[in-house]
Design an enzyme around this catalytic site. Structure first.
Site, PDB file in Angstrom:
ATOM      1  N   CYS A   2      34.356  35.961  51.665  1.00 15.11           N
ATOM      2  CA  CYS A   2      34.189  36.632  52.941  1.00 15.11           C
ATOM      3  C   CYS A   2      34.708  37.823  52.941  1.00 15.11           C
ATOM      4  O   CYS A   2      35.716  38.183  52.456  1.00 15.11           O
ATOM      5  CB  CYS A   2      34.947  35.787  54.120  1.00 15.11           C
ATOM      6  SG  CYS A   2      34.195  34.005  54.249  1.00 15.11           S
ATOM      7  N   ARG A  28      31.699  39.890  48.346  1.00 14.75           N
ATOM      8  CA  ARG A  28      32.641  38.915  48.768  1.00 14.75           C
ATOM      9  C   ARG A  28      32.070  37.704  49.231  1.00 14.75           C
ATOM     10  O   ARG A  28      32.775  36.644  49.552  1.00 14.75           O
ATOM     11  CB  ARG A  28      33.868  39.316  49.650  1.00 14.75           C
ATOM     12  CG  ARG A  28      34.599  40.608  48.913  1.00 14.75           C
ATOM     13  CD  ARG A  28      35.764  41.097  49.963  1.00 14.75           C
ATOM     14  NE  ARG A  28      36.507  39.996  50.368  1.00 14.75           N
ATOM     15  CZ  ARG A  28      37.760  39.609  49.433  1.00 14.75           C
ATOM     16  NH1 ARG A  28      37.829  40.209  48.380  1.00 14.75           N
ATOM     17  NH2 ARG A  28      38.294  38.628  49.770  1.00 14.75           N
ATOM     18  N   TRP A  74      30.841  33.619  53.129  1.00 18.85           N
ATOM     19  CA  TRP A  74      30.404  32.726  52.175  1.00 18.85           C
ATOM     20  C   TRP A  74      31.008  31.527  52.669  1.00 18.85           C
ATOM     21  O   TRP A  74      32.150  31.233  52.982  1.00 18.85           O
ATOM     22  CB  TRP A  74      31.329  33.398  51.045  1.00 18.85           C
ATOM     23  CG  TRP A  74      31.107  32.346  49.899  1.00 18.85           C
ATOM     24  CD1 TRP A  74      29.985  32.503  49.046  1.00 18.85           C
ATOM     25  CD2 TRP A  74      31.755  31.155  49.271  1.00 18.85           C
ATOM     26  NE1 TRP A  74      30.234  31.599  47.990  1.00 18.85           N
ATOM     27  CE2 TRP A  74      30.916  30.689  48.161  1.00 18.85           C
ATOM     28  CE3 TRP A  74      32.693  30.382  49.795  1.00 18.85           C
ATOM     29  CZ2 TRP A  74      31.600  29.652  47.412  1.00 18.85           C
ATOM     30  CZ3 TRP A  74      33.035  29.196  49.246  1.00 18.85           C
ATOM     31  CH2 TRP A  74      32.606  28.998  47.813  1.00 18.85           C
ATOM     32  N   ASN A 100      38.538  35.080  57.203  1.00 19.88           N
ATOM     33  CA  ASN A 100      38.460  34.712  55.567  1.00 19.88           C
ATOM     34  C   ASN A 100      39.618  33.580  55.116  1.00 19.88           C
ATOM     35  O   ASN A 100      40.822  33.869  55.346  1.00 19.88           O
ATOM     36  CB  ASN A 100      38.560  35.860  54.727  1.00 19.88           C
ATOM     37  CG  ASN A 100      38.484  35.827  53.178  1.00 19.88           C
ATOM     38  OD1 ASN A 100      37.948  34.947  52.677  1.00 19.88           O
ATOM     39  ND2 ASN A 100      39.102  36.702  52.395  1.00 19.88           N
ATOM     40  N   GLY A 101      39.109  32.507  54.566  1.00 16.38           N
ATOM     41  CA  GLY A 101      40.148  31.434  54.169  1.00 16.38           C
ATOM     42  C   GLY A 101      39.548  30.073  54.674  1.00 16.38           C
ATOM     43  O   GLY A 101      38.642  30.029  55.266  1.00 16.38           O
ATOM     44  N   GLU A 470      32.506  31.038  27.856  1.00 19.40           N
ATOM     45  CA  GLU A 470      32.473  32.166  28.945  1.00 19.40           C
ATOM     46  C   GLU A 470      30.876  32.440  28.910  1.00 19.40           C
ATOM     47  O   GLU A 470      30.462  32.919  29.942  1.00 19.40           O
ATOM     48  CB  GLU A 470      33.234  33.206  28.390  1.00 19.40           C
ATOM     49  CG  GLU A 470      32.982  34.665  29.040  1.00 19.40           C
ATOM     50  CD  GLU A 470      33.003  34.663  30.519  1.00 19.40           C
ATOM     51  OE1 GLU A 470      33.285  33.754  31.045  1.00 19.40           O
ATOM     52  OE2 GLU A 470      32.378  35.819  31.115  1.00 19.40           O
ATOM     53  N   LYS A 474      28.211  32.916  32.051  1.00 22.49           N
ATOM     54  CA  LYS A 474      27.695  34.379  32.284  1.00 22.49           C
ATOM     55  C   LYS A 474      26.286  33.885  32.679  1.00 22.49           C
ATOM     56  O   LYS A 474      25.483  34.355  33.659  1.00 22.49           O
ATOM     57  CB  LYS A 474      27.630  35.305  31.105  1.00 22.49           C
ATOM     58  CG  LYS A 474      28.319  36.756  31.364  1.00 22.49           C
ATOM     59  CD  LYS A 474      29.356  37.236  32.309  1.00 22.49           C
ATOM     60  CE  LYS A 474      29.793  36.211  33.389  1.00 22.49           C
ATOM     61  NZ  LYS A 474      31.196  36.489  33.372  1.00 22.49           N
ATOM     62  N   GLU A 477      25.405  31.791  35.892  1.00 16.30           N
ATOM     63  CA  GLU A 477      25.482  32.419  37.371  1.00 16.30           C
ATOM     64  C   GLU A 477      24.615  33.592  37.429  1.00 16.30           C
ATOM     65  O   GLU A 477      24.293  33.701  38.860  1.00 16.30           O
ATOM     66  CB  GLU A 477      27.284  32.882  37.347  1.00 16.30           C
ATOM     67  CG  GLU A 477      27.520  33.966  36.636  1.00 16.30           C
ATOM     68  CD  GLU A 477      29.144  34.425  36.916  1.00 16.30           C
ATOM     69  OE1 GLU A 477      29.605  34.173  38.095  1.00 16.30           O
ATOM     70  OE2 GLU A 477      29.702  34.894  35.820  1.00 16.30           O
ATOM     71  N   HIS A 493      29.141  15.174  17.748  1.00 15.98           N
ATOM     72  CA  HIS A 493      29.796  14.111  18.306  1.00 15.98           C
ATOM     73  C   HIS A 493      28.987  13.734  19.670  1.00 15.98           C
ATOM     74  O   HIS A 493      29.492  12.944  20.495  1.00 15.98           O
ATOM     75  CB  HIS A 493      31.440  14.281  18.582  1.00 15.98           C
ATOM     76  CG  HIS A 493      31.889  14.610  17.439  1.00 15.98           C
ATOM     77  ND1 HIS A 493      32.236  13.495  16.544  1.00 15.98           N
ATOM     78  CD2 HIS A 493      32.573  15.808  16.817  1.00 15.98           C
ATOM     79  CE1 HIS A 493      32.852  13.855  15.452  1.00 15.98           C
ATOM     80  NE2 HIS A 493      33.095  15.323  15.462  1.00 15.98           N
ATOM     81  N   LYS A 587      32.783  36.935  45.037  1.00 15.87           N
ATOM     82  CA  LYS A 587      33.592  37.556  43.867  1.00 15.87           C
ATOM     83  C   LYS A 587      35.224  37.071  43.907  1.00 15.87           C
ATOM     84  O   LYS A 587      35.751  36.764  42.653  1.00 15.87           O
ATOM     85  CB  LYS A 587      33.439  39.290  44.090  1.00 15.87           C
ATOM     86  CG  LYS A 587      34.429  40.001  43.160  1.00 15.87           C
ATOM     87  CD  LYS A 587      33.565  39.960  41.810  1.00 15.87           C
ATOM     88  CE  LYS A 587      34.391  40.791  40.573  1.00 15.87           C
ATOM     89  NZ  LYS A 587      33.620  40.424  39.389  1.00 15.87           N
TER      90      LYS A 587
END
Ligand code: F6R
Length: 592
Positions: A2, A28, A74, A100-101, A470, A474, A477, A493, A587
Site C-alpha cells: 500500500c 508498493r 495491496w 497501510n498495514g 533465489e 526471480k 515472480e 532423493h 515491494k
C-alpha cells in the site's frame, strides 16, 4: 504494501499532485487506488480498481484543493473492489482515512460499532478505524479522537486522516513507514510511505517513528508521542537521492534498468566506509552466536552468507527467515548478534525478528538499502548497501550488493578484508564487461525457446544452492512459470521424478570444490531427458545451452544470479507480463 501520499499546503492542484506523486509508489501495491480532497465544505472521494499508473489525472475532472490524500492498495482484508479501495469514509462521511498495514483487532471493534448503529460499506479493517474516530469525535476533538482510536487498535499501521470541518491532516504510524516531506513554501508538507512520492518537490524529510502522531494544521506541524501524549521535537534530514535515480530513463522497465545498474552498484557497496564493515565483523567475532535473518530474496542472501562464513572464515552462522525467527527465541540472549538483511528496511517479519531479539538483549546489526528505514534506525550498527532506489518489485541490484557486503564481512572475520575487497573489485569489473547488449541477446535466445514451458528447475551446490532458490523466486515472480530450486545432491532423493523430456534445468556451476558434483547432478538430469542450461565459467559437455559467467571463485553467487535475473526479465516481457509490477506482489511487505 500500500502506498500513501498526502499533501497539505497552499498549492491549489493538490489532487493532481498526490495522484502524480503516488505513481512513484505504485510498486508498493497496485490493485486499486483512490483519492480524497477537500472541496468547499465537502470531502470528495474518487476510487477505482486498477493501477494508478494507467491514470491521467487530467481526465478525472478533479476540483481544486490544497489538501489531498491518495492511496494505492495491496489487498489484505477484502477483495479487490472499488468499495474496498481507500480512502474510507466514516459513518456520516465526516472522517476520511487511508491506511497501510493491518488492524488485528478490527473485528471486535467493528462488532461494538455495529451495536452502536454503524453500518459498513466495505470488508476492510481500515473502514473500522474511520468509524471509530468518528465515534470518539462525538465527544472529543478531532486530534484527541485520532489519538484515542490509535491507542485502541492492535497491529502495524500507517494512517493519514482528515475531517470534513477541520483544517488539519493527522498521520500516525506503528510498524509501517511514514515520512514527512517539508515543502519549500512556508507551511507546506507531504506525507508518504516512501520518499520518491515527493522527491521532485523536496529532499527535506522527517521520519515518523512508531507510536508517534503528526498533526499538520494552521501552516504548522507538531509531533506527539502517542503513549505519553507529550509533544516531541523531530529532526529534519536532507537526503541525497536524485530524481533521475528513481526514474526509468531510457529503459523499458525498472527491472532491466536495475539489473544493468549492477555494474555501478556493486562498486558503491564495496567502496563504502570500512568502519561499518569492521564494526559488524567485530560484533560477529565477539558474539557467542550470530543469526542472519531476512525474508524472500533477502532470506536467500542470508543463507548464502552462512555458506560464505563456513567456507571463508570457518565460522558457523545461523540463518533464519524472519517469519520463522520466533521458533528460535529460546536461544537468543545478550551474547547473540542478529544481522538483519533487508532492501526496504521495513519488512514486517524481519522487524518482528528484530523486536524478539531486542527483548532478549541481543545486539542488532543490519544490512539495508533504505537508510533511515525502521530496521536501520533500530539497529546498533548499520551497513548501508548504497544501491540507490530499487523500484521494480523483484529485487536485483540490492541482492548482489547485499551478497557483496556479506562476502566482505566473511573475509573481514578471517582477517583478510583487503583480499575480499580486491576479489569483489575484480568481480565488479568483470560484471561490467559481461553486462552488454550481446549478452542479453544471447540469453534472449533461451528465453524465446522456453517461454511456453510449464515448469523449470534450478540446481546449485554450496553457496550456489541458495542462489538456486533465489533464481526460482526471480523466475516465479515475474515470468509466472513454475520454478523450483534444489540442492544438486537432493535431486535423487525425490525431485528427479519431475524431470521428463525437455524439462529445462538451470545448473549453477562455479569453479570451486562443488564443480564436479554439480556437473554429475546435471548429467543425472540429462539422462532423464532434461534440457540443461549451464550458467558457468566454461562450456561443459553436459550443457545444451551455455550462459558464460566470469570465473571469480568465492563471489560466484553474485555472478551466477545475474543471468537468471536477465532470463526472468526476458521471460516476463515475452509472456507479456509487467516485470515491474508482478501480480499479487508488492515491494515493501509491511504485513506479517
Ligand atoms: C523478491 C523480493 C522479496 C524481498 C522480501 C524482503 O524479489 O524482492 O522476496 O526480498 O520481500 O524484502 P526486503 O529486502 O525489503 O526486506
Amino acid at each position: 504494501m500500500c502506498g500513501i501520499f498526502a499533501y497539505y499546503g497552499e498549492k491549489k492542484n493538490a489532487p493532481h499532485l498526490v495522484i502524480e506523486g503516488l505513481k512513484n509508489l505504485e510498486y508498493r501495491g497496485y490493485d486499486s487506488w483512490g483519492i480524497a480532497y477537500k472541496n468547499g465544505g465537502d470531502i470528495i472521494v474518487h476510487k477505482e480498481v486498477g493501477k494508478i499508473g494507467d491514470i491521467n489525472a487530467k481526465d478525472l475532472a478533479l476540483g481544486e484543493s490544497s489538501v489531498a490524500m491518495a492511496h494505492s492498495r495491496w489487498a489484505t482484508h477484502g477483495g479487490v473492489t472499488k468499495a474496498n479501495a481507500h480512502p474510507h469514509f466514516s459513518e456520516h462521511n465526516e472522517i476520511v482515512l487511508i491506511h497501510n498495514g493491518i488492524f488485528e483487532n478490527y473485528q471486535e471493534i467493528k462488532k461494538d460499532l455495529i451495536k452502536k448503529g454503524h453500518k459498513f460499506l466495505s470488508q476492510t479493517d481500515t473502514e473500522v478505524l474511520a468509524h471509530l474516530i468518528e465515534q470518539h469525535s462525538r465527544k472529543h476533538s478531532f486530534e484527541e479522537s485520532v489519538k484515542m482510536a490509535v491507542k485502541e487498535i492492535e497491529g502495524r499501521y500507517a494512517i493519514v486522516v482528515m475531517k470534513k470541518d477541520e483544517d488539519k491532516v493527522i498521520a500516525a504510524r506503528k510498524g509501517s513507514p511514514l515520512i514527512i516531506g517539508v515543502g519549500k513554501e512556508h507551511g507546506e508538507y507531504f506525507i508518504a510511505s516512501d520518499i520518491p512520492a515527493f522527491l521532485a518537490q523536496t529532499n527535506k524529510v522527517i521520519y515518523l517513528d512508531d507510536n508517534q502522531i503528526c498533526v499538520i494544521g494552521n501552516k504548522k506541524i507538531n509531533f506527539y508521542d502517542n503513549a505519553t501524549n507529550e509533544e516531541i521535537k523531530k529532526r529534519i534530514i536532507e537526503i541525497d537521492w536524485d530524481v533521475e535515480s528513481a526514474e526509468k530513463g531510457e529503459f523499458a522497465h525498472f527491472m532491466i534498468k536495475e539489473i544493468m545498474e549492477q555494474k555501478d552498484t556493486l562498486n558503491r557497496a564495496i567502496n563504502q566506509d570500512p568502519k561499518n564493515i569492521e564494526l559488524v565483523a567485530k560484533a560477529i567475532e565477539e558474539a557467542e552466536s550470530t543469526y542472519f535473518v531476512g525474508c524472500g530474496t533477502a532470506g536467500k542472501v542470508a543463507m548464502v552468507g552462512a555458506y560464505l562464513f563456513a567456507k571463508i572464515s570457518k565460522k558457523q552462522i545461523h540463518f533464519v527467515f524472519g517469519s520463522e525467527f520466533q521458533n528460535y527465541k529460546d536461544f537468543i540472549n545478550k551474547k547473540t548478534l542478529l544481522v538483519c538483511i533487508s532492501q526496504s528496511g521495513e519488512t514486517a517479519d524481519t522487524l518482528e525478528a528484530m523486536e524478539i531479539a531486542k527483548e532478549k538483549g541481543a545486539k542488532i546489526a543490519s544490512i539495508v538499502n533504505v537508510e533511515n528505514s525502521s530496521i536501520a534506525r533500530h539497529s546498533d550498527i548499520v551497513i548501508p548497501i548504497k544501491a540507490g532506489p530499487e523500484k521494480a518489485v523483484a529485487s536485483t541490484k540490492a541482492t548482489t550488493s547485499q551478497l557483496a557486503i556479506l562476502t566482505l564481512l566473511a573475509y573481514a572475520c578471517d582477517g583478510g578484508v583487503e583480499i575480499g575487497k580486491q576479489l569483489l573489485i575484480r568481480t565488479a569489473s568483470q560484471i561490467n564487461d559481461m553486462l552488454n547488449p550481446r549478452y542479453a541477446d544471447h540469453i534472449k535466445k533461451i528465453a524465446t525457446k522456453i517461454k511456453d514451458i510449464e515448469s523449470m528447475y534450478i540446481i546449485g551446490r554450496g553457496a550456489n544452492f541458495p542462489i538456486a532458490l533465489e533464481a526460482a523466486i526471480k523466475l516465479q515472480e515475474v515470468s509466472y512459470i513454475h520454478a523450483e530450486g534444489f540442492a544438486g545432491g537432493e535431486l535423487k532423493h525425490g525431485p528427479i521424478a519431475l524431470i521428463s523430456k525437455n524439462t529445462p534445468v538451470i545448473a549453477l556451476v562455479a569453479n570451486d570444490d562443488c564443480r564436479k558434483e554439480i556437473l554429475s547432478n546435471a548429467q543425472e538430469v540429462k539422462a532423464r531427458g532434461g534440457y540443461i542450461i549451464g550458467v558457468a565459467p566454461t562450456n561443459e559437455e553436459v550443457f545444451d545451452f551455455w550462459i558464460r559467467v566470469p570465473d571469480v571463485g568465492a563471489t560466484s553467487p553474485i555472478v551466477n544470479i545475474i543471468p537468471v535475473q536477465i532470463l526472468a526479465y526476458q521471460l516476463a516481457v515475452l509472456r507479456q507480463n509487467d516485470p515491474d509490477k508482478p501480480r499479487n506482489l508488492a515491494k515493501s511487505v509491511t504485513v506479517k
